[in-house]
Design a protein around this motif. Structure first.
Motif, PDB file in Angstrom:
ATOM      1  N   MET A  30     -62.118  48.427  69.861  1.00 46.20           N
ATOM      2  CA  MET A  30     -60.960  48.479  68.876  1.00 46.20           C
ATOM      3  C   MET A  30     -61.125  47.294  67.920  1.00 46.20           C
ATOM      4  O   MET A  30     -61.900  46.651  68.072  1.00 46.20           O
ATOM      5  N   GLY A  31     -60.220  47.531  66.713  1.00 47.01           N
ATOM      6  CA  GLY A  31     -60.336  46.302  66.037  1.00 47.01           C
ATOM      7  C   GLY A  31     -59.509  45.143  66.493  1.00 47.01           C
ATOM      8  O   GLY A  31     -58.894  45.230  67.598  1.00 47.01           O
ATOM      9  N   LEU A  32     -59.473  43.986  65.898  1.00 46.26           N
ATOM     10  CA  LEU A  32     -58.814  42.812  66.193  1.00 46.26           C
ATOM     11  C   LEU A  32     -57.186  43.017  66.164  1.00 46.26           C
ATOM     12  O   LEU A  32     -57.029  43.517  64.837  1.00 46.26           O
ATOM     13  N   PHE A  60     -57.392  44.675  60.436  1.00 45.64           N
ATOM     14  CA  PHE A  60     -58.721  45.113  60.770  1.00 45.64           C
ATOM     15  C   PHE A  60     -58.956  46.532  60.944  1.00 45.64           C
ATOM     16  O   PHE A  60     -58.506  47.263  61.822  1.00 45.64           O
ATOM     17  N   GLY A  61     -60.414  46.825  60.462  1.00 44.39           N
ATOM     18  CA  GLY A  61     -60.752  48.162  60.901  1.00 44.39           C
ATOM     19  C   GLY A  61     -61.297  48.001  62.433  1.00 44.39           C
ATOM     20  O   GLY A  61     -61.532  46.937  62.923  1.00 44.39           O
ATOM     21  N   ALA A  62     -61.729  49.319  63.189  1.00 45.67           N
ATOM     22  CA  ALA A  62     -62.121  49.088  64.271  1.00 45.67           C
ATOM     23  C   ALA A  62     -63.633  48.784  64.437  1.00 45.67           C
ATOM     24  O   ALA A  62     -64.110  48.513  65.720  1.00 45.67           O
ATOM     25  N   GLY A  63     -64.312  48.685  63.320  1.00 49.68           N
ATOM     26  CA  GLY A  63     -65.873  48.123  63.189  1.00 49.68           C
ATOM     27  C   GLY A  63     -66.870  49.153  63.326  1.00 49.68           C
ATOM     28  O   GLY A  63     -66.831  50.601  63.861  1.00 49.68           O
ATOM     29  N   GLN A  68     -52.542  52.808  61.755  1.00 50.01           N
ATOM     30  CA  GLN A  68     -53.811  52.036  61.377  1.00 50.01           C
ATOM     31  C   GLN A  68     -54.018  51.888  59.938  1.00 50.01           C
ATOM     32  O   GLN A  68     -54.064  52.929  59.449  1.00 50.01           O
ATOM     33  N   PHE A  91     -66.638  44.426  60.806  1.00 48.20           N
ATOM     34  CA  PHE A  91     -65.452  44.868  60.647  1.00 48.20           C
ATOM     35  C   PHE A  91     -65.128  44.509  59.206  1.00 48.20           C
ATOM     36  O   PHE A  91     -65.308  43.721  58.435  1.00 48.20           O
ATOM     37  N   GLN A 138     -62.521  52.405  59.582  1.00 52.14           N
ATOM     38  CA  GLN A 138     -63.786  52.694  59.467  1.00 52.14           C
ATOM     39  C   GLN A 138     -64.065  53.804  60.320  1.00 52.14           C
ATOM     40  O   GLN A 138     -64.251  53.821  61.386  1.00 52.14           O
ATOM     41  N   GLN A 161     -59.027  41.427  71.198  1.00 57.75           N
ATOM     42  CA  GLN A 161     -59.882  42.627  70.670  1.00 57.75           C
ATOM     43  C   GLN A 161     -60.185  43.550  72.154  1.00 57.75           C
ATOM     44  O   GLN A 161     -60.816  42.757  72.975  1.00 57.75           O
TER      45      GLN A 161
END
Lengths: 111, 112
Positions: A41-43, B102-105, B2, B89, B6, A37
Protein backbone atom coordinates in the motif's frame (compact mmCIF):
# COMPACT_ATOMS: atom_id res chain seq x y z
CA UNK A 1 22.09 18.05 9.68
CA UNK A 2 20.68 14.70 10.78
CA UNK A 3 17.40 15.50 9.03
CA UNK A 4 14.46 13.52 10.42
CA UNK A 5 15.28 10.91 13.05
CA UNK A 6 12.93 8.27 14.47
CA UNK A 7 13.21 5.95 17.45
CA UNK A 8 12.91 3.07 17.99
CA UNK A 9 13.75 1.31 14.72
CA UNK A 10 11.78 -1.77 15.66
CA UNK A 11 9.42 -2.72 18.47
CA UNK A 12 7.22 -5.65 19.41
CA UNK A 13 4.15 -4.82 21.51
CA UNK A 14 1.59 -7.03 23.15
CA UNK A 15 -2.09 -6.31 22.51
CA UNK A 16 -3.29 -3.59 24.88
CA UNK A 17 0.15 -2.12 25.57
CA UNK A 18 0.97 1.50 24.83
CA UNK A 19 4.04 3.17 23.40
CA UNK A 20 5.33 6.44 21.99
CA UNK A 21 7.13 6.66 18.67
CA UNK A 22 9.62 9.51 18.71
CA UNK A 23 10.32 11.87 15.81
CA UNK A 24 12.76 14.77 15.75
CA UNK A 25 13.83 17.06 12.93
CA UNK A 26 16.67 19.57 12.92
CA UNK A 27 15.75 21.49 9.77
CA UNK A 28 13.53 24.04 11.52
CA UNK A 29 10.55 22.83 9.48
CA UNK A 30 7.10 24.05 10.42
CA UNK A 31 5.16 21.09 9.08
CA UNK A 32 5.45 17.58 10.45
CA UNK A 33 3.57 14.40 9.57
CA UNK A 34 3.02 10.82 10.66
CA UNK A 35 2.28 8.11 8.11
CA UNK A 36 1.83 4.40 8.22
CA UNK A 37 2.63 2.03 5.39
CA UNK A 38 1.07 -1.39 5.15
CA UNK A 39 2.42 -4.05 2.75
CA UNK A 40 1.63 -3.29 -0.90
CA UNK A 41 0.00 0.00 0.00
CA UNK A 42 0.93 3.64 -0.23
CA UNK A 43 1.52 5.84 2.76
CA UNK A 44 -1.53 6.86 4.72
CA UNK A 45 -1.53 10.05 6.80
CA UNK A 46 -2.27 9.56 10.50
CA UNK A 47 -1.76 13.05 11.96
CA UNK A 48 -0.01 16.21 10.94
CA UNK A 49 1.05 19.53 12.44
CA UNK A 50 1.58 22.92 10.86
CA UNK A 51 3.48 24.32 13.83
CA UNK A 52 4.09 23.99 17.55
CA UNK A 53 0.82 23.63 19.42
CA UNK A 54 -1.22 22.86 16.28
CA UNK A 55 -2.17 19.34 15.24
CA UNK A 56 -4.86 17.84 13.04
CA UNK A 57 -6.15 14.45 12.01
CA UNK A 58 -5.22 12.78 8.79
CA UNK A 59 -6.84 9.88 6.98
CA UNK A 60 -6.39 7.16 9.64
CA UNK A 61 -6.16 8.77 13.13
CA UNK A 62 -8.11 6.22 15.20
CA UNK A 63 -6.02 4.62 17.93
CA UNK A 64 -3.32 7.29 17.84
CA UNK A 65 -2.58 10.62 19.50
CA UNK A 66 0.01 13.30 18.89
CA UNK A 67 1.38 16.44 20.48
CA UNK A 68 3.65 19.19 19.19
CA UNK A 69 5.13 21.20 22.04
CA UNK A 70 8.28 22.21 20.12
CA UNK A 71 9.17 22.82 16.47
CA UNK A 72 11.62 19.91 16.53
CA UNK A 73 9.60 17.07 18.08
CA UNK A 74 6.40 15.34 17.01
CA UNK A 75 5.79 12.15 19.04
CA UNK A 76 3.08 9.66 18.09
CA UNK A 77 1.32 7.85 20.92
CA UNK A 78 -0.35 4.46 20.51
CA UNK A 79 -2.85 3.63 23.24
CA UNK A 80 -4.12 0.06 23.67
CA UNK A 81 -2.19 -1.45 20.77
CA UNK A 82 -4.11 -3.72 18.41
CA UNK A 83 -2.87 -6.17 15.72
CA UNK A 84 -4.28 -3.80 13.07
CA UNK A 85 -1.60 -1.30 14.11
CA UNK A 86 1.16 -3.62 12.93
CA UNK A 87 2.81 -1.49 10.27
CA UNK A 88 5.81 0.64 9.38
CA UNK A 89 5.53 4.19 10.65
CA UNK A 90 7.21 7.12 8.95
CA UNK A 91 7.62 10.64 10.23
CA UNK A 92 8.18 13.47 7.76
CA UNK A 93 8.71 17.21 7.82
CA UNK A 94 8.54 20.07 5.36
CA UNK A 95 9.22 23.79 5.41
CA UNK A 96 6.10 25.14 3.77
CA UNK A 97 4.10 21.99 3.22
CA UNK A 98 5.15 20.86 -0.25
CA UNK A 99 8.25 18.66 -0.45
CA UNK A 100 8.32 16.37 2.57
CA UNK A 101 11.45 14.72 3.94
CA UNK A 102 11.11 11.39 5.66
CA UNK A 103 12.74 9.62 8.55
CA UNK A 104 13.99 6.01 8.35
CA UNK A 105 10.83 4.52 9.84
CA UNK A 106 9.77 2.47 12.87
CA UNK A 107 8.66 -1.10 12.30
CA UNK A 108 5.97 -2.09 14.81
CA UNK A 109 4.66 -5.57 15.40
CA UNK A 110 1.63 -6.04 17.68
CA UNK A 111 1.10 -9.60 18.88
CA UNK B 1 -11.26 6.65 -2.39
CA UNK B 2 -7.74 6.58 -3.77
CA UNK B 3 -6.93 9.87 -5.49
CA UNK B 4 -3.50 8.82 -6.78
CA UNK B 5 -3.03 5.54 -8.58
CA UNK B 6 -0.01 3.67 -9.82
CA UNK B 7 -1.48 0.85 -11.84
CA UNK B 8 1.74 -1.07 -12.43
CA UNK B 9 2.92 -2.73 -9.22
CA UNK B 10 6.21 -3.78 -10.79
CA UNK B 11 8.54 -3.03 -13.69
CA UNK B 12 11.59 -4.95 -14.87
CA UNK B 13 14.08 -3.23 -17.17
CA UNK B 14 17.51 -4.01 -18.53
CA UNK B 15 20.44 -1.92 -17.38
CA UNK B 16 21.04 1.00 -19.74
CA UNK B 17 17.47 1.07 -21.03
CA UNK B 18 14.69 3.52 -20.18
CA UNK B 19 12.35 2.99 -17.21
CA UNK B 20 8.93 4.62 -17.52
CA UNK B 21 6.72 4.80 -14.44
CA UNK B 22 3.15 6.02 -14.66
CA UNK B 23 0.79 7.71 -12.24
CA UNK B 24 -2.82 8.88 -12.55
CA UNK B 25 -4.76 11.22 -10.27
CA UNK B 26 -8.39 12.21 -9.92
CA UNK B 27 -8.33 15.48 -7.95
CA UNK B 28 -7.98 18.43 -10.33
CA UNK B 29 -7.05 20.67 -7.37
CA UNK B 30 -3.64 18.99 -6.95
CA UNK B 31 -1.00 21.53 -7.93
CA UNK B 32 2.32 19.90 -7.08
CA UNK B 33 3.49 16.39 -7.82
CA UNK B 34 6.44 14.46 -6.45
CA UNK B 35 8.24 11.19 -6.94
CA UNK B 36 9.88 9.41 -4.03
CA UNK B 37 12.25 6.46 -4.13
CA UNK B 38 12.34 3.89 -1.34
CA UNK B 39 14.85 1.17 -0.58
CA UNK B 40 13.92 -1.69 1.79
CA UNK B 41 14.12 -0.80 5.50
CA UNK B 42 14.64 2.89 4.71
CA UNK B 43 12.37 5.91 4.52
CA UNK B 44 11.23 7.37 1.20
CA UNK B 45 13.67 9.86 -0.29
CA UNK B 46 12.59 12.77 -2.45
CA UNK B 47 13.56 12.31 -6.07
CA UNK B 48 11.99 14.95 -8.28
CA UNK B 49 8.91 17.16 -8.40
CA UNK B 50 6.86 19.23 -10.81
CA UNK B 51 4.49 22.14 -10.40
CA UNK B 52 1.16 22.11 -12.21
CA UNK B 53 2.22 25.15 -14.22
CA UNK B 54 4.90 23.09 -15.98
CA UNK B 55 4.70 20.03 -18.19
CA UNK B 56 8.25 18.77 -17.79
CA UNK B 57 11.02 18.86 -15.23
CA UNK B 58 14.43 17.27 -15.69
CA UNK B 59 17.14 16.44 -13.18
CA UNK B 60 20.02 14.41 -14.52
CA UNK B 61 18.78 10.96 -15.52
CA UNK B 62 15.30 11.66 -14.16
CA UNK B 63 12.53 13.48 -16.02
CA UNK B 64 8.96 13.95 -14.89
CA UNK B 65 6.21 14.73 -17.41
CA UNK B 66 2.81 16.14 -16.44
CA UNK B 67 -0.31 15.97 -18.62
CA UNK B 68 -2.93 17.97 -16.73
CA UNK B 69 -5.74 17.37 -19.18
CA UNK B 70 -5.28 13.62 -18.79
CA UNK B 71 -4.49 13.89 -15.06
CA UNK B 72 -1.42 11.80 -15.70
CA UNK B 73 2.24 12.04 -14.86
CA UNK B 74 5.18 9.85 -15.65
CA UNK B 75 8.76 9.42 -14.50
CA UNK B 76 11.46 8.54 -17.02
CA UNK B 77 14.80 7.17 -15.88
CA UNK B 78 17.46 7.13 -18.60
CA UNK B 79 19.69 5.17 -18.55
CA UNK B 80 18.52 2.79 -15.85
CA UNK B 81 21.21 1.62 -13.43
CA UNK B 82 21.25 -1.26 -10.89
CA UNK B 83 21.10 1.26 -8.04
CA UNK B 84 17.72 2.41 -9.37
CA UNK B 85 16.15 -0.86 -8.20
CA UNK B 86 13.69 0.35 -5.55
CA UNK B 87 10.05 1.16 -4.94
CA UNK B 88 8.92 4.45 -6.50
CA UNK B 89 5.97 6.37 -5.07
CA UNK B 90 4.04 9.06 -6.87
CA UNK B 91 2.52 11.76 -4.62
CA UNK B 92 0.29 14.78 -5.17
CA UNK B 93 -0.15 17.87 -3.01
CA UNK B 94 -3.44 19.60 -2.27
CA UNK B 95 -2.81 23.37 -1.94
CA UNK B 96 -5.61 23.86 0.57
CA UNK B 97 -3.82 21.90 3.29
CA UNK B 98 -0.53 20.68 1.77
CA UNK B 99 -1.40 17.09 2.48
CA UNK B 100 0.22 14.56 0.18
CA UNK B 101 -1.76 11.70 -1.36
CA UNK B 102 0.41 8.74 -2.30
CA UNK B 103 0.08 6.00 -4.88
CA UNK B 104 0.68 2.39 -3.87
CA UNK B 105 4.13 2.32 -5.45
CA UNK B 106 5.88 0.62 -8.37
CA UNK B 107 8.76 -1.78 -7.70
CA UNK B 108 11.49 -1.30 -10.28
CA UNK B 109 14.05 -4.03 -10.89
CA UNK B 110 17.00 -3.22 -13.11
CA UNK B 111 18.55 -6.36 -14.64
CA UNK B 112 22.23 -6.51 -15.47
Amino acid sequence: NAGVTQTPKFRILKIGQSMTLQCTQDMNHNYMYWYRQDPGMGLKLIYYSVGAGITDKGEVPNGYNVSRSTTEDFPLRLELAAPSQTSVYFCASSFRGETQYFGPGTRLLVL
Amino acid sequence: DQQVKQNSPSLSVQEGRISILNCDYTNSMFDYFLWYKKYPAEGPTFLISISSIKDKNEDGRFTVFLNKSAKHLSLHIVPSQPGDSAVYFCAASDPKDYKLSFGAGTTVTVRA
